[in-house]
Design a protein around this motif. Structure first.
Motif, PDB file in Angstrom:
ATOM      1  N   GLY A   1     -51.971  -8.645  18.101  1.00  0.00           N
ATOM      2  CA  GLY A   1     -51.387  -9.243  19.291  1.00  0.00           C
ATOM      3  C   GLY A   1     -52.021  -8.883  20.618  1.00  0.00           C
ATOM      4  O   GLY A   1     -51.562  -9.373  21.660  1.00  0.00           O
ATOM      5  N   GLN A   2     -53.064  -8.067  20.647  1.00  0.00           N
ATOM      6  CA  GLN A   2     -53.748  -7.786  21.899  1.00  0.00           C
ATOM      7  C   GLN A   2     -54.559  -9.011  22.313  1.00  0.00           C
ATOM      8  O   GLN A   2     -55.056  -9.750  21.475  1.00  0.00           O
ATOM      9  N   GLU A   3     -54.690  -9.208  23.624  1.00  0.00           N
ATOM     10  CA  GLU A   3     -55.449 -10.354  24.118  1.00  0.00           C
ATOM     11  C   GLU A   3     -56.430  -9.894  25.187  1.00  0.00           C
ATOM     12  O   GLU A   3     -56.072  -9.176  26.115  1.00  0.00           O
ATOM     13  N   VAL A   4     -57.677 -10.307  25.042  1.00  0.00           N
ATOM     14  CA  VAL A   4     -58.740  -9.925  25.961  1.00  0.00           C
ATOM     15  C   VAL A   4     -59.383 -11.189  26.532  1.00  0.00           C
ATOM     16  O   VAL A   4     -59.731 -12.108  25.779  1.00  0.00           O
ATOM     17  N   SER A   5     -59.540 -11.232  27.844  1.00  0.00           N
ATOM     18  CA  SER A   5     -60.189 -12.376  28.484  1.00  0.00           C
ATOM     19  C   SER A   5     -61.703 -12.222  28.401  1.00  0.00           C
ATOM     20  O   SER A   5     -62.238 -11.135  28.623  1.00  0.00           O
ATOM     21  N   LEU A   6     -62.392 -13.329  28.094  1.00  0.00           N
ATOM     22  CA  LEU A   6     -63.841 -13.340  28.062  1.00  0.00           C
ATOM     23  C   LEU A   6     -64.392 -13.877  29.378  1.00  0.00           C
ATOM     24  O   LEU A   6     -63.710 -14.621  30.089  1.00  0.00           O
ATOM     25  N   ASP A   7     -65.615 -13.497  29.690  1.00  0.00           N
ATOM     26  CA  ASP A   7     -66.278 -14.012  30.876  1.00  0.00           C
ATOM     27  C   ASP A   7     -66.587 -15.486  30.639  1.00  0.00           C
ATOM     28  O   ASP A   7     -67.394 -15.828  29.775  1.00  0.00           O
TER      29      ASP A   7
ATOM     30  N   ASP B   1     -58.427 -12.362   5.941  1.00  0.00           N
ATOM     31  CA  ASP B   1     -59.834 -12.253   6.319  1.00  0.00           C
ATOM     32  C   ASP B   1     -60.082 -12.589   7.785  1.00  0.00           C
ATOM     33  O   ASP B   1     -61.212 -12.498   8.262  1.00  0.00           O
ATOM     34  N   VAL B   2     -59.031 -12.989   8.495  1.00  0.00           N
ATOM     35  CA  VAL B   2     -59.166 -13.293   9.926  1.00  0.00           C
ATOM     36  C   VAL B   2     -59.325 -11.992  10.703  1.00  0.00           C
ATOM     37  O   VAL B   2     -58.545 -11.052  10.540  1.00  0.00           O
ATOM     38  N   ARG B   3     -60.357 -11.917  11.540  1.00  0.00           N
ATOM     39  CA  ARG B   3     -60.599 -10.723  12.346  1.00  0.00           C
ATOM     40  C   ARG B   3     -60.018 -10.855  13.742  1.00  0.00           C
ATOM     41  O   ARG B   3     -59.540  -9.895  14.321  1.00  0.00           O
ATOM     42  N   PHE B   4     -60.078 -12.062  14.307  1.00  0.00           N
ATOM     43  CA  PHE B   4     -59.444 -12.326  15.593  1.00  0.00           C
ATOM     44  C   PHE B   4     -59.340 -13.832  15.797  1.00  0.00           C
ATOM     45  O   PHE B   4     -59.850 -14.623  15.006  1.00  0.00           O
ATOM     46  N   THR B   5     -58.656 -14.220  16.874  1.00  0.00           N
ATOM     47  CA  THR B   5     -58.423 -15.632  17.173  1.00  0.00           C
ATOM     48  C   THR B   5     -58.966 -15.962  18.549  1.00  0.00           C
ATOM     49  O   THR B   5     -58.624 -15.306  19.534  1.00  0.00           O
ATOM     50  N   LEU B   6     -59.815 -16.962  18.614  1.00  0.00           N
ATOM     51  CA  LEU B   6     -60.396 -17.428  19.874  1.00  0.00           C
ATOM     52  C   LEU B   6     -59.515 -18.542  20.437  1.00  0.00           C
ATOM     53  O   LEU B   6     -59.161 -19.481  19.731  1.00  0.00           O
ATOM     54  N   VAL B   7     -59.152 -18.430  21.723  1.00  0.00           N
ATOM     55  CA  VAL B   7     -58.285 -19.420  22.356  1.00  0.00           C
ATOM     56  C   VAL B   7     -58.961 -19.945  23.619  1.00  0.00           C
ATOM     57  O   VAL B   7     -59.300 -19.163  24.517  1.00  0.00           O
TER      58      VAL B   7
END
Length: 353
Positions: free
Chosen positions: A54-60, A86-92
């Protein structure tokens, strides 16, 4: 269809309508695809990556949009769906006045809508997003930092100038491309708990020049200025625990496994001074021993036969740990444990390969 297929694979992150067109084998020109992609990307306002916890990080955003143009090659539509485990993270991708685009990313596959994509391009895509996420993790403004030395059971809140120094070091940290670093923390196992408006950050200092940060199922590694470790030893001075005899084993320069009993192990010498990898393994072995429960007297029953011996060389003297199935002994002190002998052998065994 090959050229349009490559373009439509970029639609993992830009257009559901493209997936429909390709699924129906509709002819789509490169010019049409560039226009479609340009239109879709023009609506993107913000891009984030969410971890499995559930952590969320903003990308440049500019960096993401620029790098995205190089993605979408060497991908294949797969009948083997990406499993949730097998999911490592989710791109939004958040867009203006329309629903966000969501991509589930695994190490070897990505899923957009009901479609899963595999191939070399999927691996490259995962590595690219992993790197961008690592950069985004460090782009925070610290409010306060709690420094801990786990091996010493000590901690303290850093002063304002100390916090500013740590923040400055982290801002110029360099990501490690190898995602499978085999390095356990060196004594005294310094950790930094960074609180900020965006999110808390947990930093483990592995060596004087290497740190790690967890992100859900992922772990990111960074190279930092070695001066930071020296500062940490000033902020929280390492002191030997005289009341804990196992703690002196952190100073070992050699670990020797001796196959003396029932458990199938090999005789093995581990030179702790060889590198930080071996030193970290030795320190981790001591941490495992510290999870044992010291007993007042020798167990009256259930000790069983000896399994193997572990010799720690400290200041030219050997300190021997004798393992039994549920107990171990150091000199005249007895400890209870739960399969500790297996955990330590699993830790050390890879060094002989």
């Amino acid at each position: 269809m090959k050229s349009s297929l490559r373009a439509y694979l970029l639609s993992i992150v830009v257009a559901c309508t493209v997936i429909t067109a390709c699924a129906q084998d509709t002819k789509v020109t490169d010019a049409d695809m560039r226009d479609r992609i340009g239109t879709e990307l023009g609506t993107v306002e913000r891009v984030t990556v969410m971890s499995t916890d559930g952590q969320e990080v903003s990308l440049d955003l500019p960096e993401f949009l620029k790098g995205l143009q190089g993605q979408g090659k060497d991908l294949q539509l797969s009948n083997d769906p990406l499993k949730q485990e097998d999911v490592r993270f989710t791109l939004v991708l958040y867009r203006k006045q329309v629903a966000p685009l969501v991509v589930s990313v695994g190490e070897k596959a990505s899923k957009f809508g009901e479609n899963t994509y595999r191939g070399a391009g999927a691996i490259t895509f995962y590595q690219w997003i992993h790197r961008l996420t690592g950069n985004g993790l460090l782009a925070i403004k610290s409010e306060n930092i709690l420094l801990s030395a786990d091996d010493l059971s000590l901690s303290r809140m850093l002063a304002v100038d100390e916090t500013a120094y740590i923040e400055k070091v982290l801002q110029v940290a360099i990501s490690e491309s190898d995602q499978n670093v085999n390095q356990h923390p060196l004594y005294p196992n310094y950790r930094l708990r960074i609180d900020s408006v965006e999110r808390p950050l947990e930093v483990t200092v592995l060596t004087p020049t290497l740190i790690s940060i967890p992100f859900g199922r992922e772990r990111h590694f960074y190279h930092v200025d070695g001066q930071m470790f020296s500062r940490l030893t000033e902020y929280l001075v390492p002191k030997e625990k005289t009341t804990q005899p196992i703690d002196k084993l952190f100073k070992s320069t050699n670990i020797r496994v001796e196959a003396t009993g029932e458990m199938r192990v090999n005789n093995l010498d581990l030179d702790v001074s060889q590198s930080t990898v071996e030193q970290g393994m030795a320190h981790q072995a001591v941490r495992l021993l510290k999870t044992g429960v010291q007993l007042v007297d020798r167990p009256q029953q259930g000790v069983g036969p000896e399994e193997y011996r572990l010799h720690f060389r400290v200041n030219g003297k050997d300190h021997t740990v004798i393992f039994y199935s549920r107990h171990f002994r150091i000199n005249d002190s007895w400890y209870a444990h739960n399969q500790l002998q297996k955990a330590i052998w699993k830790l050390i065994e890879p060094t002989q390969k």
